[in-house]
Each structure stands twice: as C-alpha cells, then as structure tokens.
Scaffold this motif. Structure first.
Motif, PDB file in Angstrom:
ATOM      1  N   LEU A  68       0.840  -1.202   0.000  1.00 14.94           N
ATOM      2  CA  LEU A  68       0.000   0.000   0.000  1.00 14.94           C
ATOM      3  C   LEU A  68       0.876   1.254   0.000  1.00 14.94           C
ATOM      4  O   LEU A  68       0.600   2.202  -0.730  1.00 14.94           O
ATOM      5  CB  LEU A  68      -0.944  -0.006   1.203  1.00 14.94           C
ATOM      6  N   SER A  69       1.948   1.253   0.792  1.00 14.15           N
ATOM      7  CA  SER A  69       2.877   2.393   0.816  1.00 14.15           C
ATOM      8  C   SER A  69       3.429   2.681  -0.574  1.00 14.15           C
ATOM      9  O   SER A  69       3.483   3.838  -1.004  1.00 14.15           O
ATOM     10  CB  SER A  69       4.058   2.123   1.761  1.00 14.15           C
ATOM     11  N   ALA A  70       3.815   1.632  -1.262  1.00  9.85           N
ATOM     12  CA  ALA A  70       4.366   1.802  -2.615  1.00  9.85           C
ATOM     13  C   ALA A  70       3.300   2.348  -3.562  1.00  9.85           C
ATOM     14  O   ALA A  70       3.574   3.247  -4.369  1.00  9.85           O
ATOM     15  CB  ALA A  70       4.924   0.477  -3.130  1.00  9.85           C
ATOM     16  N   ALA A  71       2.082   1.821  -3.464  1.00 10.43           N
ATOM     17  CA  ALA A  71       1.011   2.279  -4.353  1.00 10.43           C
ATOM     18  C   ALA A  71       0.679   3.746  -4.110  1.00 10.43           C
ATOM     19  O   ALA A  71       0.368   4.479  -5.047  1.00 10.43           O
ATOM     20  CB  ALA A  71      -0.235   1.416  -4.162  1.00 10.43           C
ATOM     21  N   LEU A  72       0.747   4.173  -2.856  1.00  7.62           N
ATOM     22  CA  LEU A  72       0.431   5.556  -2.505  1.00  7.62           C
ATOM     23  C   LEU A  72       1.635   6.489  -2.634  1.00  7.62           C
ATOM     24  O   LEU A  72       1.495   7.702  -2.535  1.00  7.62           O
ATOM     25  CB  LEU A  72      -0.099   5.630  -1.060  1.00  7.62           C
ATOM     26  N   ARG A  73       2.822   5.901  -2.820  1.00  6.24           N
ATOM     27  CA  ARG A  73       4.066   6.657  -2.873  1.00  6.24           C
ATOM     28  C   ARG A  73       4.279   7.447  -1.569  1.00  6.24           C
ATOM     29  O   ARG A  73       4.635   8.618  -1.573  1.00  6.24           O
ATOM     30  CB  ARG A  73       4.104   7.581  -4.076  1.00  6.24           C
ATOM     31  N   LEU A  74       4.026   6.739  -0.453  1.00  7.09           N
ATOM     32  CA  LEU A  74       4.209   7.315   0.872  1.00  7.09           C
ATOM     33  C   LEU A  74       5.198   6.465   1.647  1.00  7.09           C
ATOM     34  O   LEU A  74       5.348   5.270   1.377  1.00  7.09           O
ATOM     35  CB  LEU A  74       2.882   7.333   1.644  1.00  7.09           C
TER      36      LEU A  74
END
Length: 179
Positions: A68-74
């Motif tokens: 999810l972090s990667a998908a959100l770029r967070l």
C-alpha cells in the motif's frame, strides 16, 4: 576529442513551447482537482490521502502495508497513520495475511467499500458534467491522452527522473531542496 553539442532539431523550439503550454495547463488542472477532491472528499469525514488508500484497497484488494505504501508513494510511517485513521473509523481492518500468519493484511470493510463507492460516484458525476458537451471522439481521445501522459509520467517517476538534485538547486548557490 571533445564532441560538439548536437544541433537543435527544427522542431525543438516548438516542442519546448508545447511542453511549456502543457505544464501550464496541467498545473492549473491539478490545482483545481486538488481543491475539488479536498472539498468533495473531506465532507465524508476522510482526507484525500485516506480516500486514495481506501481506493487502492477496494480496487486492488487486501494487501500488506508495504505494498500500500508503494502504491500511494508514501513512506511506511505515513501509511501507518493513514491506515490507523481508517481503522478507527471502521473503513479498513487488519487481518492475518493468508501467505504469512506473522504478517498483517489490510482490507476495506463493507462500510469502507460503501464509502469509497459513494465518493467515487459523486466524483464521476462531476466528471460527467465536465465532459458532457464534448463530442464522443474528443472525450475518448482526451481520456487516452491523459492515460498516456500518466503512464509516461509514472515511468519517469519510477525510473528516478522525478527530481535530480541539481535540477532543484536554487540559483543562489544554497543547497538543493530535494533528495
């Protein structure tokens, strides 16, 4: 032996002008959409970032926080804060990961899916009003162009072309603001 710089192609000046015009147009559009998203999404008691996280979980299914972090770029800590808020509100739940019982998966709850669809329907209605007066072929061509630009921008971003330190360095000699 030093190579001489490549001669500019005849269309380079026009390409630069078009790139500048695209930058101006996209900047104006992105600014408007940021405000629109904030105003329309936040009335549902979640932030724009929380809505993006919910969207990923509804559209892509349950996943680990790192994905999810990667998908959100967070970064991971920001993603954790976003997810914690969604869990408190009952829109996301943490469940044992099916592949590794030591790990946790995140998934949208039924309430989270309903909220996402309500927000999405509201935003799509706004888009419908925006493009209603365009001919069908113009709508389709515009959508394809935006998809192509997004894919190209994402490829450059993922490849690390988003910001080179020297590109962000101010002209006054102070250190770079990026990276």
């Amino acid at each position: 032996m030093a190579r001489s710089p490549a001669k500019p192609r005849p269309d380079d000046a026009r390409l630069r002008e078009d790139a500048q015009a695209l930058h101006v147009a996209l900047s104006a559009l992105v600014r408007l959409y940021q405000f629109r998203d904030r105003d329309r999404i936040c009335c549902h008691d979640i932030s724009v970032t929380q809505c993006h996280a919910l969207e990923v979980l509804v559209e892509q299914g349950a996943q680990r926080s790192q994905v999810l972090s990667a998908a959100l770029r967070l970064d991971k800590s920001t993603t954790t804060r976003v997810v914690d808020a969604l869990v408190r509100k009952g829109y996301v739940e943490r469940t044992p990961d099916t592949e590794d019982r030591r790990a946790v998966s995140l998934r949208a709850t039924a309430a989270g899916r309903r909220l996402y669809h309500r927000i999405n329907d509201d935003l799509v209605e706004g888009q419908q009003a925006l493009i209603a007066d365009l001919p069908a072929e113009t709508r389709r061509a515009s959508i394809e162009l935006i998809h192509r630009l997004a894919r190209s921008a994402e490829a450059r971003f993922v490849a690390g072309a988003a910001c080179a330190p020297e590109a962000c360095a101010p002209d006054d000699g102070t250190p770079s603001r990026c990276g």
